[in-house]
Design an enzyme around this catalytic site. Sequence first.
Site, PDB file in Angstrom:
ATOM      1  N   ALA A  92       5.011  -2.971   0.240  1.00  0.00           N
ATOM      2  CA  ALA A  92       5.378  -1.685   0.830  1.00  0.00           C
ATOM      3  C   ALA A  92       4.822  -1.637   2.243  1.00  0.00           C
ATOM      4  O   ALA A  92       3.819  -2.298   2.551  1.00  0.00           O
ATOM      5  CB  ALA A  92       4.794  -0.557   0.000  1.00  0.00           C
ATOM      6  N   GLU A 102      -2.689  -5.155  -4.045  1.00  0.00           N
ATOM      7  CA  GLU A 102      -2.917  -3.734  -3.756  1.00  0.00           C
ATOM      8  C   GLU A 102      -4.376  -3.338  -3.906  1.00  0.00           C
ATOM      9  O   GLU A 102      -4.862  -2.426  -3.236  1.00  0.00           O
ATOM     10  CB  GLU A 102      -2.054  -2.866  -4.692  1.00  0.00           C
TER      11      GLU A 102
HETATM   12  N1  DAK Z   1       3.088  -3.326   5.719  1.00  0.00           N
HETATM   13  C1  DAK Z   1       3.214  -3.183   7.043  1.00  0.00           C
HETATM   14  N2  DAK Z   1       3.107  -4.195   7.927  1.00  0.00           N
HETATM   15  C2  DAK Z   1       2.837  -5.406   7.440  1.00  0.00           C
HETATM   16  C3  DAK Z   1       2.690  -5.656   6.053  1.00  0.00           C
HETATM   17  C4  DAK Z   1       2.826  -4.546   5.165  1.00  0.00           C
HETATM   18  N3  DAK Z   1       2.745  -4.659   3.830  1.00  0.00           N
HETATM   19  N4  DAK Z   1       2.421  -6.964   5.882  1.00  0.00           N
HETATM   20  C5  DAK Z   1       2.412  -7.519   7.110  1.00  0.00           C
HETATM   21  N5  DAK Z   1       2.679  -6.596   8.042  1.00  0.00           N
HETATM   22  C6  DAK Z   1       2.762  -6.774   9.500  1.00  0.00           C
HETATM   23  C7  DAK Z   1       1.370  -7.001  10.100  1.00  0.00           C
HETATM   24  O1  DAK Z   1       0.713  -5.776  10.310  1.00  0.00           O
HETATM   25  C8  DAK Z   1       1.740  -7.711  11.394  1.00  0.00           C
HETATM   26  O2  DAK Z   1       2.208  -6.745  12.306  1.00  0.00           O
HETATM   27  P1  DAK Z   1       1.768  -6.825  13.881  1.00  0.00           P
HETATM   28  O3  DAK Z   1       0.294  -6.792  13.887  1.00  0.00           O
HETATM   29  O4  DAK Z   1       2.334  -8.134  14.365  1.00  0.00           O
HETATM   30  O5  DAK Z   1       2.442  -5.625  14.505  1.00  0.00           O
HETATM   31  C9  DAK Z   1       2.921  -8.574  10.985  1.00  0.00           C
HETATM   32  O6  DAK Z   1       3.463  -7.987   9.800  1.00  0.00           O
HETATM   33  C10 DAK Z   1       2.527 -10.000  10.685  1.00  0.00           C
HETATM   34  O7  DAK Z   1       1.464  -9.961   9.743  1.00  0.00           O
HETATM   35  P2  DAK Z   1       0.106 -10.772   9.926  1.00  0.00           P
HETATM   36  O8  DAK Z   1      -0.253 -10.899  11.369  1.00  0.00           O
HETATM   37  O9  DAK Z   1      -0.888 -10.167   9.025  1.00  0.00           O
HETATM   38  O10 DAK Z   1       0.571 -12.211   9.385  1.00  0.00           O
HETATM   39  P3  DAK Z   1      -0.321 -13.317   8.665  1.00  0.00           P
HETATM   40  O11 DAK Z   1       0.565 -14.509   8.548  1.00  0.00           O
HETATM   41  O12 DAK Z   1      -1.647 -13.475   9.339  1.00  0.00           O
HETATM   42  O13 DAK Z   1      -0.611 -12.720   7.200  1.00  0.00           O
HETATM   43  C11 DAK Z   1      -0.009 -11.642   5.116  1.00  0.00           C
HETATM   44  C12 DAK Z   1       0.430 -12.530   6.313  1.00  0.00           C
HETATM   45  C13 DAK Z   1       1.231 -11.354   4.256  1.00  0.00           C
HETATM   46  C14 DAK Z   1      -1.031 -12.425   4.266  1.00  0.00           C
HETATM   47  C15 DAK Z   1      -0.670 -10.334   5.642  1.00  0.00           C
HETATM   48  O14 DAK Z   1       0.231  -9.748   6.560  1.00  0.00           O
HETATM   49  C16 DAK Z   1      -0.948  -9.339   4.562  1.00  0.00           C
HETATM   50  O15 DAK Z   1      -1.912  -9.461   3.811  1.00  0.00           O
HETATM   51  N6  DAK Z   1      -0.079  -8.299   4.486  1.00  0.00           N
HETATM   52  C17 DAK Z   1      -0.290  -7.200   3.532  1.00  0.00           C
HETATM   53  C18 DAK Z   1       0.044  -7.619   2.127  1.00  0.00           C
HETATM   54  C19 DAK Z   1      -0.194  -6.489   1.156  1.00  0.00           C
HETATM   55  O16 DAK Z   1      -1.317  -5.973   1.036  1.00  0.00           O
HETATM   56  N7  DAK Z   1       0.836  -6.093   0.474  1.00  0.00           N
HETATM   57  C20 DAK Z   1       0.760  -4.977  -0.521  1.00  0.00           C
HETATM   58  C21 DAK Z   1       1.157  -3.706   0.210  1.00  0.00           C
HETATM   59  S1  DAK Z   1       0.968  -2.272  -0.855  1.00  0.00           S
HETATM   60  C22 DAK Z   1       4.801   2.852  -4.877  1.00  0.00           C
HETATM   61  C23 DAK Z   1       5.290   1.689  -5.403  1.00  0.00           C
HETATM   62  C24 DAK Z   1       4.898   0.481  -4.862  1.00  0.00           C
HETATM   63  C25 DAK Z   1       4.059   0.424  -3.791  1.00  0.00           C
HETATM   64  C26 DAK Z   1       3.613   1.577  -3.249  1.00  0.00           C
HETATM   65  C27 DAK Z   1       3.980   2.802  -3.795  1.00  0.00           C
HETATM   66  N8  DAK Z   1       5.165   4.144  -5.485  1.00  0.00           N
HETATM   67  C28 DAK Z   1       6.065   4.185  -6.609  1.00  0.00           C
HETATM   68  C29 DAK Z   1       4.661   5.345  -4.943  1.00  0.00           C
HETATM   69  C30 DAK Z   1       3.679  -0.863  -3.252  1.00  0.00           C
HETATM   70  C31 DAK Z   1       2.565  -1.016  -2.520  1.00  0.00           C
HETATM   71  C32 DAK Z   1       2.353  -2.256  -1.774  1.00  0.00           C
HETATM   72  O17 DAK Z   1       3.141  -3.162  -1.770  1.00  0.00           O
END
Ligand code: DAK
Length: 258
Positions: A65, A132
């Site tokens: 997300a 998460e």
């Molecule tokens: N959201 C927003 N931006 C993101 C992102 C994300 N999930 N993942 C990556 N980006 C953005 C980074 O901020 C960066 O942006 P800039 O700084 O260039 O502007 C760009 O993408 C490139 O990312 P990185 O520089 O971090 O790239 P790396 O290769 O170094 O790292 C990575 C890649 C995938 C390991 C890292 O970006 C990372 O850890 N990203 C976050 C992964 C994460 O935590 N995902 C879970 C998100 S929470 C719901 C249902 C479901 C959900 C929510 C609510 N309801 C029913 C209410 C789901 C929640 C989630 O998925």
Amino acid sequence: MTYNTLEVTKDGGVCIIKLNRPKALNALCAELTKELDDALTKLEADDKIGCVILTGSEKAFAAGADITELKDGTFLGMYKHDVFGLYWESVARFRKPIIAAVAGYALGGGCEIAMMCDFIIAADNARFGQPEINLGVMPGAGGTQRLTKAVGKSKAMDMCLTGRMMKADEAHACGLVSRVVPLDDLMETTLEAAKKIAAQSQPIAMMTKEAVNTSFETTLSQGIHFERRLFQSMFSTEDQKEGMAAFIEKRKPHFNNK
Ligand code: DAK
């Protein structure tokens, strides 16, 4: 179909939906989830389409997300508008076969959306995870449920509690993905599978999918009862007659979806 966050292309009876927010690693923002819902609604109504492929870029299927949209969320805001609940489940609700072709990161909601598809074909660079917990939350779109059903309690607990990523070979070994292929072959292999499915009888493929999915919701005897009724009902279709006649006559079947 033209969208800001998706690229949609058709190849015969197959439609490929490519998540297309490369700068944010295909983070699933509200606009993307709404557009995905819209595309799937249209494809469900399109009789020419027999199978859909959901894919991302070589670097990311989807990194979850969009955290920038989530960070100021409130309980009431999420509860009242339920943007995620409303649109995310559209992949799970989709009645035709849908395959996830996953390269790179499939994290959080990205992993959850891939798991909502009927099966996952992974590139050898794929990374799956439910990170998460690192953000102070937990999976919210089926991660604790679908992952557990796919890989069992121990590995699901490991993934959800540590937030670690799983490589493609581990995902294959534990049954999360059906095949792992070299990155360069991902789309060709997936397209080949999708074309095979799209060439089958559409209602029969849909009922087959419904029967497999029913196994997650019922007891064994209820599931077998449902399967038997569906099987019997197939003998009311022209496609059953065509499929079996083609076998006897040693030719390829031509299904009319009737
Ligand atoms: N959201 C927003 N931006 C993101 C992102 C994300 N999930 N993942 C990556 N980006 C953005 C980074 O901020 C960066 O942006 P800039 O700084 O260039 O502007 C760009 O993408 C490139 O990312 P990185 O520089 O971090 O790239 P790396 O290769 O170094 O790292 C990575 C890649 C995938 C390991 C890292 O970006 C990372 O850890 N990203 C976050 C992964 C994460 O935590 N995902 C879970 C998100 S929470 C719901 C249902 C479901 C959900 C929510 C609510 N309801 C029913 C209410 C789901 C929640 C989630 O998925």
